[in-house]
Design an enzyme around this catalytic site. Structure first.
Site, PDB file in Angstrom:
ATOM      1  N   GLY A  14      27.691   9.448  15.080  1.00 57.80           N
ATOM      2  CA  GLY A  14      26.714   9.373  16.165  1.00 57.80           C
ATOM      3  C   GLY A  14      27.142  10.100  17.427  1.00 57.80           C
ATOM      4  O   GLY A  14      26.508   9.964  18.470  1.00 57.80           O
ATOM      5  N   LYS A  15      28.211  10.902  17.336  1.00 51.15           N
ATOM      6  CA  LYS A  15      28.734  11.584  18.529  1.00 51.15           C
ATOM      7  C   LYS A  15      27.742  12.563  19.128  1.00 51.15           C
ATOM      8  O   LYS A  15      27.549  12.581  20.332  1.00 51.15           O
ATOM      9  CB  LYS A  15      30.046  12.338  18.280  1.00 51.15           C
ATOM     10  CG  LYS A  15      30.735  12.187  17.054  1.00 51.15           C
ATOM     11  CD  LYS A  15      31.974  13.058  16.974  1.00 51.15           C
ATOM     12  CE  LYS A  15      31.801  14.107  15.930  1.00 51.15           C
ATOM     13  NZ  LYS A  15      31.482  13.594  14.607  1.00 51.15           N
ATOM     14  N   SER A  16      27.113  13.378  18.306  1.00 49.50           N
ATOM     15  CA  SER A  16      26.197  14.392  18.841  1.00 49.50           C
ATOM     16  C   SER A  16      24.971  13.757  19.480  1.00 49.50           C
ATOM     17  O   SER A  16      24.530  14.187  20.558  1.00 49.50           O
ATOM     18  CB  SER A  16      25.779  15.375  17.748  1.00 49.50           C
ATOM     19  OG  SER A  16      26.889  16.160  17.355  1.00 49.50           O
ATOM     20  N   ALA A  36      29.181  26.390  16.179  1.00 47.60           N
ATOM     21  CA  ALA A  36      29.072  26.524  14.718  1.00 47.60           C
ATOM     22  C   ALA A  36      28.435  27.852  14.342  1.00 47.60           C
ATOM     23  O   ALA A  36      27.608  28.395  15.073  1.00 47.60           O
ATOM     24  CB  ALA A  36      28.239  25.387  14.151  1.00 47.60           C
ATOM     25  N   HIS A  50      20.286  19.529  13.801  1.00 55.26           N
ATOM     26  CA  HIS A  50      20.626  19.332  15.225  1.00 55.26           C
ATOM     27  C   HIS A  50      19.557  19.948  16.121  1.00 55.26           C
ATOM     28  O   HIS A  50      19.144  19.345  17.113  1.00 55.26           O
ATOM     29  CB  HIS A  50      21.991  19.959  15.528  1.00 55.26           C
ATOM     30  CG  HIS A  50      23.146  19.085  15.195  1.00 55.26           C
ATOM     31  ND1 HIS A  50      24.049  18.671  16.146  1.00 55.26           N
ATOM     32  CD2 HIS A  50      23.562  18.544  14.028  1.00 55.26           C
ATOM     33  CE1 HIS A  50      24.972  17.915  15.579  1.00 55.26           C
ATOM     34  NE2 HIS A  50      24.693  17.827  14.292  1.00 55.26           N
ATOM     35  N   ARG A  53      16.376  17.832  16.196  1.00 51.72           N
ATOM     36  CA  ARG A  53      16.548  16.594  16.960  1.00 51.72           C
ATOM     37  C   ARG A  53      16.499  16.876  18.464  1.00 51.72           C
ATOM     38  O   ARG A  53      15.933  16.103  19.223  1.00 51.72           O
ATOM     39  CB  ARG A  53      17.865  15.922  16.574  1.00 51.72           C
ATOM     40  CG  ARG A  53      18.067  14.572  17.269  1.00 51.72           C
ATOM     41  CD  ARG A  53      19.352  13.891  16.894  1.00 51.72           C
ATOM     42  NE  ARG A  53      20.507  14.682  17.283  1.00 51.72           N
ATOM     43  CZ  ARG A  53      21.531  14.937  16.481  1.00 51.72           C
ATOM     44  NH1 ARG A  53      21.557  14.486  15.250  1.00 51.72           N
ATOM     45  NH2 ARG A  53      22.549  15.660  16.912  1.00 51.72           N
ATOM     46  N   ARG A  54      17.089  17.987  18.885  1.00 53.48           N
ATOM     47  CA  ARG A  54      17.136  18.302  20.316  1.00 53.48           C
ATOM     48  C   ARG A  54      15.771  18.676  20.862  1.00 53.48           C
ATOM     49  O   ARG A  54      15.430  18.322  21.984  1.00 53.48           O
ATOM     50  CB  ARG A  54      18.112  19.455  20.571  1.00 53.48           C
ATOM     51  CG  ARG A  54      19.548  19.077  20.459  1.00 53.48           C
ATOM     52  CD  ARG A  54      20.456  20.132  21.037  1.00 53.48           C
ATOM     53  NE  ARG A  54      20.183  21.485  20.621  1.00 53.48           N
ATOM     54  CZ  ARG A  54      20.720  22.082  19.556  1.00 53.48           C
ATOM     55  NH1 ARG A  54      21.536  21.427  18.778  1.00 53.48           N
ATOM     56  NH2 ARG A  54      20.426  23.339  19.292  1.00 53.48           N
ATOM     57  N   GLU A  62      24.795  30.434  21.643  1.00 54.65           N
ATOM     58  CA  GLU A  62      25.690  30.457  20.485  1.00 54.65           C
ATOM     59  C   GLU A  62      26.987  31.138  20.895  1.00 54.65           C
ATOM     60  O   GLU A  62      27.020  32.338  21.132  1.00 54.65           O
ATOM     61  CB  GLU A  62      25.015  31.156  19.317  1.00 54.65           C
ATOM     62  CG  GLU A  62      23.816  30.375  18.815  1.00 54.65           C
ATOM     63  CD  GLU A  62      23.112  31.027  17.646  1.00 54.65           C
ATOM     64  OE1 GLU A  62      23.612  32.058  17.122  1.00 54.65           O
ATOM     65  OE2 GLU A  62      22.057  30.508  17.251  1.00 54.65           O
TER      66      GLU A  62
END
Length: 174
Positions: A14-16, A36, A50, A53-54, A62
């Protein structure tokens, strides 16, 4: 000086998601500094997850290698989220770079930055000792990078099963 936060934990801890919530609370128009690279389909799927979700509110930079330059170039008023230090470390190790020196430079630069920055990193030293030298070198390097950046950050959180535990600025025993 901008606030600096380090969030660590295991895979899928759950860190991100925590980092995203904290970053959004630090100001408008957040910048996501992605370390990444989509080297295969599985990693591309993780990156896409990711991004979905954002949502569109985030500006994505990047920057798989020169993290210090990205922090300096993005230093304005928008909060930044660096996800993640361990992928950045992998990139630097495979490039043969002086990752320890670069991590120390990032740590030294943090107090002089204006905008907040939240770092995500993996806690990789909690398992068994890896059987090969490269994996052991990476595990040890990740531990060193985490310590270097954590020492420079104002706050540090450990996430476990989706729950954050604040470990800094709590008292540290000698």
């Amino acid at each position: 000086m901008g606030k600096s936060i380090l969030i660590t934990g295991g895979a899928r801890s759950g860190k991100s998601a925590l980092a995203e919530r904290l970053t959004l609370g630090l100001g408008p128009a957040p910048i996501y500094i992605a370390t990444a690279e989509a080297g295969d389909a599985e990693m591309a799927a993780r990156i896409a997850e990711h991004q979905a979700r954002r949502g569109a509110i985030w500006q994505t930079w990047e920057r798989p290698d020169d993290l210090l330059a990205a922090l300096r170039q993005s230093d304005g008023e928008a909060p930044r989220l660096v996800d993640c230090l361990t992928l950045w470390l992998s990139n630097r190790m495979f490039a043969g770079a002086d990752w320890a020196g670069e991590a120390a430079e990032i740590a030294r630069a943090l107090p002089g930055l204006n905008a907040p920055v939240v770092f995500v990193t993996n806690e990789v030293g909690g398992g068994i000792v890896p059987e090969n030298a490269l994996a052991r070198a990476f595990r040890d390097a990740a531990g060193r990078v985490n310590q270097i950046i954590a020492a420079a950050c104002d706050e540090v959180y450990l996430t476990v099963a989706g729950y954050p535990v604040k470990v800094k600025p709590n008292a540290i025993l000698p």
